[in-house]
Motif scaffolding. Structure first.
Motif, mmCIF file in Angstrom:
data_model
loop_
_atom_site.group_PDB
_atom_site.id
_atom_site.type_symbol
_atom_site.label_atom_id
_atom_site.label_comp_id
_atom_site.label_asym_id
_atom_site.label_seq_id
_atom_site.Cartn_x
_atom_site.Cartn_y
_atom_site.Cartn_z
ATOM 1 N N ALA A 171 0.814 -1.217 0.000
ATOM 2 C CA ALA A 171 0.000 0.000 0.000
ATOM 3 C C ALA A 171 0.849 1.270 0.000
ATOM 4 C CB ALA A 171 -0.924 0.008 1.221
ATOM 5 N N LEU A 172 1.961 1.238 0.725
ATOM 6 C CA LEU A 172 2.807 2.436 0.794
ATOM 7 C C LEU A 172 3.669 2.545 -0.478
ATOM 8 C CD1 LEU A 172 3.834 2.331 4.553
ATOM 9 C CD2 LEU A 172 2.380 4.028 3.448
ATOM 10 N N HIS A 173 4.456 3.627 -0.553
ATOM 11 C CA HIS A 173 5.247 3.826 -1.769
ATOM 12 C C HIS A 173 6.578 3.086 -1.724
ATOM 13 C CE1 HIS A 173 6.142 7.401 0.854
ATOM 14 N NE2 HIS A 173 7.352 6.944 0.649
ATOM 15 N N LYS A 208 4.782 -4.565 -6.341
ATOM 16 C CA LYS A 208 3.983 -3.444 -6.837
ATOM 17 C C LYS A 208 3.625 -2.564 -5.655
ATOM 18 C CE LYS A 208 1.539 -5.434 -10.839
ATOM 19 N NZ LYS A 208 1.545 -4.402 -11.868
ATOM 20 N N ASP A 210 2.225 1.236 -3.973
ATOM 21 C CA ASP A 210 1.077 2.128 -4.212
ATOM 22 C C ASP A 210 -0.220 1.366 -4.474
ATOM 23 O OD1 ASP A 210 2.795 4.256 -3.926
ATOM 24 O OD2 ASP A 210 2.936 4.722 -6.068
ATOM 25 N N MET A 211 -0.305 0.129 -4.015
ATOM 26 C CA MET A 211 -1.518 -0.658 -4.261
ATOM 27 C C MET A 211 -2.193 -0.972 -2.926
ATOM 28 S SD MET A 211 -1.788 -1.188 -7.577
ATOM 29 C CE MET A 211 -2.566 -2.726 -8.058
ATOM 30 N N VAL A 212 -3.292 -0.289 -2.661
ATOM 31 C CA VAL A 212 -4.025 -0.510 -1.416
ATOM 32 C C VAL A 212 -5.034 -1.626 -1.648
ATOM 33 C CG1 VAL A 212 -5.478 0.528 0.361
ATOM 34 C CG2 VAL A 212 -3.728 1.903 -0.776
ATOM 35 N N LYS A 215 -9.041 -2.090 -1.583
ATOM 36 C CA LYS A 215 -9.645 -0.917 -2.212
ATOM 37 C C LYS A 215 -9.447 -0.988 -3.727
ATOM 38 C CE LYS A 215 -11.214 2.267 -0.608
ATOM 39 N NZ LYS A 215 -12.634 2.544 -0.297
ATOM 40 N N VAL A 216 -8.197 -1.074 -4.158
ATOM 41 C CA VAL A 216 -7.932 -1.013 -5.595
ATOM 42 C C VAL A 216 -8.156 -2.379 -6.250
ATOM 43 C CG1 VAL A 216 -5.418 -1.411 -5.517
ATOM 44 C CG2 VAL A 216 -6.382 0.010 -7.313
ATOM 45 N N LEU A 217 -7.892 -3.439 -5.509
ATOM 46 C CA LEU A 217 -8.180 -4.796 -5.980
ATOM 47 C C LEU A 217 -8.671 -5.614 -4.799
ATOM 48 C CD1 LEU A 217 -5.032 -5.704 -8.156
ATOM 49 C CD2 LEU A 217 -7.356 -5.359 -9.012
ATOM 50 N N SER A 218 -9.600 -6.510 -5.056
ATOM 51 C CA SER A 218 -10.093 -7.373 -3.983
ATOM 52 C C SER A 218 -9.453 -8.750 -4.108
ATOM 53 C CB SER A 218 -11.615 -7.502 -4.070
ATOM 54 O OG SER A 218 -11.944 -8.194 -5.262
#
Lengths: 462, 282
Positions: A171-173, A208, A210-212, A215-218
């Motif tokens: 999730a973080l950068h 990868k 920046d992927m939360v 939220k962005v993918l289940s």
């Protein structure tokens, strides 16, 4: 003949009054001579009690034997075969309650400095080791790992070594999880974490950022994308507050925010834009490693007085002895058996003091520790301009709340089978703080390892 | 890296950017936000999603140049890329089932009020948009807003567009003339949202506001965005950003929003100084 000195070979450290003004690493690591000397203290017990104390089963006497013989590459390969993050573990593992607690030398003196030796070997390899050549034939199966902290990185590394195509979603950068945002630079240099992450990428693990997830993918979408199993290592990143008046005042931080601003966002370095309050007088509430980290960080940011406020006594503090010792050396003031009841502010809504009440120890509670009881009317105030709340974290609910069939207990911890790390949803595995609640790096890594084994069995049995 | 596909100046201080972010575009809903970081040394700042295009995989943001990060962002142009672009974050707005709605936007807040109005209008609600600006030169999205409401009322603080007043004046006028709103949505500066909430509380009209506090991760990890809602601590990033405006402790939120005020001004000053130096040396 083994070296029968009852004490560990001391490890050089920065002077307390120097280091409490910089963010360089506190302990400086062994020299080659010191490492050889310490390695000679190992008795090479047949039953290897130390190994049973290691959550990832590092073959300790074997690697120490290599160090004693000057075979550092051999020592490194021995550690690395079961521990994917040796430079990290050598620094932040609570060896005193794991491998070193079981060491026979500890009965009549100090145990072998296993952690210090592990660190020496890992650091040696970063400087002198050959870049690892890595080729494993792909087995054609895809696994997704959610969270690039200790659990996720370990699971990903083990799976990649077995031939899986692994994608880690963070999730973080930056990858690293709590190793990047939580543990300070002076205990665990971030360059070391990033070197370990790079080594994983060299193994073919795709990360990868920046992927939360949730939220962005289940989880369902990950399965649709062809991932055959999913590992969840999302950690315990939801800060607990005390629910006392004044927690909304400016200058009250969760330890997560305070440490993230300094560690991940590098507020202590001028070239970074991250703002942080540089307080004069700070109260850090809590008695764990995170509280020690926050207090020592505050000191390094220039605070004059840093107080640990903890409601029990020193013996009950969950922090490692070494951390408490280092904190005291650096001038952190301990206010024990004190519990905050309110934070007070000035007319601009900024913290001006913390009001505490004295405590005394009563009967043991559910945790087996004597329960602190308030002394009536003992309220007093400490003038501070900053309060850092370090009383623990709960698992982050983002992925759990968006995944059908993934059950959690009343604390929000994902429910798993302890041996296999299988969750209540088929093909989904979990470990680390997301399962246990806030614990240690090495336990998370141990869980990630177990999960990798289970995922391998699961996919092969399909 | 997230490529900038389009950049359009809306007025002297506000800019619209369309950013290539296919994963986020696939999921984004009105009311959610993104967090971006311009470069390695930059801060993470939250911006509400102004629009999305699932087919082209883009997210639209509208920002106002108010500090160093937005000034740095504004240096980027089509063809450049933003280092980090994270989302969608927060809870989507719950706006179903309303029939008569006033959507209020204050300044840059109109960027967010617009998609809300659009969503409501497309669901069949009767929508009035009341948009307030300091003066007529900085009015943004006039045509866009007009297209998604039954009535657009533009107010200016200085009266330069011929309609002097605050958004609350227009709202009070409508309420008193029988508008019969069952929902008010207010998005803009905290003082404006508080003024709207004070008014709608008198008239017992449910009011949703969108909070935009200081935050780092946007996933519930830092707790920096906490605010008090109905006496309870809430995190704007995961519990919001939309909240019942009648329950929010505005006084606390305003003080918290100024946590780094001096440092932010200083950073902006330094940034501008460096620009001047650069211009001199050029």
């Amino acid at each position: 003949m083994p070296n029968m000195t009852p004490k560990k070979t001391p490890m050089p450290e920065q002077e307390p009054n120097v280091r409490n003004k910089n963010f360089e690493e506190v302990t400086l690591g062994y020299t080659e001579e010191m490492a050889a000397e310490e390695a000679q203290r190992c008795l090479h017990c047949k039953n290897q009690p130390c190994v049973s104390g290691c959550p990832v089963g590092v073959r300790i006497p074997e690697f120490i034997g290599c160090v004693a013989n000057g075979d550092m590459e051999g020592a490194y390969q021995t550690i690395k075969s079961t521990n994917s993050l040796p430079a990290v573990c050598g620094r932040v593992c609570p060896q005193e309650s794991q491998c070193e607690q079981k060491c026979v030398r500890g009965i009549k003196g100090e145990p072998v400095g296993i952690g210090r030796l592990e660190r020496y070997v890992a650091d040696w390899h970063m400087k002198h080791g050959k870049p690892e050549e890595f080729y494993v034939e792909s087995n054609g199966h895809k696994v997704a790992v959610v969270g690039a902290g200790p659990a996720g990185l370990t699971c990903a590394g083990d799976l990649a070594a077995m031939g899986y195509t692994v994608t880690v979603f963070e999730a973080l950068h930056t990858a690293g999880g709590v190793l990047m945002y939580g543990i300070p630079q002076f205990r665990l240099p971030k360059e070391i974490v990033q070197a370990e992450v790079k080594a994983l990428e060299a193994k073919g693990v795709e990360i990868k950022t920046d992927m939360v997830m949730g939220k962005v993918l289940s989880v369902d979408e990950l399965f649709e994308m062809g991932y055959e199993a999913i590992f969840i290592g999302t950690g315990a990143g939801l800060p607990n507050f005390m629910n006392i008046p004044g927690e909304g005042l400016v200058g009250t931080y969760s330890a997560n925010e305070f440490l993230t601003r300094v560690n991940l966002m590098k507020a202590y370095r001028d070239e970074y834009d991250t703002p942080i309050i540089r307080p004069k007088n700070v109260a850090v509430v809590g008695g764990g490693n995170v509280a020690m980290d926050a207090a020592r960080t505050a000191k390094r940011l220039g605070a004059e007085n840093v107080y640990i406020v903890y409601r029990r006594a020193e013996e009950q503090m969950p922090a490692r002895k070494e951390e408490i010792h280092h904190a005291k050396e650096e001038g952190i003031l301990f206010n024990l058996l004190r519990n905050p009841v309110a934070i007070h502010g000035d007319e601009n809504g900024r913290v001006s003091s913390i009001e505490c009440v004295e405590m005394e120890l009563g009967e043991p509670d559910a945790s087996g520790r004597r329960k602190p009881v308030e002394k009536n009317g003992s309220n007093f105030q400490i003038p501070v301009d900053c309060v850092v709340i370090a009383i623990g974290n709960s698992p982050n609910p983002l992925i759990r709340s968006t995944t059908q069939g993934l059950e959690a207990n009343s604390h929000g911890c994902i429910i798993v089978d302890d041996a296999t790390m299988t969750t209540t949803r088929e093909g989904v595995y979990a470990a680390g703080d997301a399962v246990s609640g806030a614990a240690t790096v090495i336990l998370a890594m141990g869980g990630g390892k177990e999960a990798a084994q289970s995922i391998d069995k699961y996919i092969k049995s399909k | 890296m997230f490529a900038i596909k389009e950049k359009r100046r809306l007025n002297d201080s506000m800019t619209l950017m369309v950013v290539d972010a296919p994963y986020i575009a696939k999921k984004a809903k009105a009311g959610e936000f993104i967090i971006l970081r311009v470069n390695e040394f930059g801060e993470r700042i939250p911006l509400t999603i102004a629009d999305y295009d699932r087919e082209n995989g883009t997210i639209t943001i509208i920002y106002q140049k108010v500090g160093k990060t937005t000034l740095l962002l504004d240096e980027l142009n089509v063809g450049d890329a933003i280092l980090d672009f994270i989302g969608p974050l927060g809870k989507a707005s719950e706006i179903e089932g309303y029939k008569r709605v006033a959507v209020i936007g204050g300044g840059a807040g109109c960027a967010i009020a617009y998609p809300q109005a659009k969503a409501l209008y497309n669901m069949g609600a009767k929508v009035d948009i009341i948009a307030g600006f300091r003066n007529k030169d900085i009015i943004i999205l006039e045509d866009e807003m007009k297209a998604v409401c039954n009535n657009l009322i533009l107010t200016t603080d200085d009266g330069s567009n011929g309609n002097k007043g605050f958004v609350t004046d227009a709202l009070r006028h409508n309420i008193e003339n029988g508008a019969n709103y069952d929902l008010v949505i207010a998005i803009g500066p905290l003082v404006m949202m508080r003024a709207v909430c004070n008014l709608t509380k008198e008239h017992q009209i449910k009011t949703i506001i969108s909070m935009n506090p200081i935050m780092i991760d946007g996933t519930g990890m830092c707790g920096g965005c906490r605010l008090t809602v109905g006496g309870k601590t809430k995190f704007a990033c995961v519990d919001g950003p939309d909240f019942d405006g009648h329950e929010v402790d505005f006084d606390e939120a305003m003080k918290r929003s100024r946590t780094y005020f001096d440092m932010e001004r200083e950073a902006e000053r330094e940034y501008n100084c460096r620009l001047m130096e650069g211009a001199k040396n050029a």
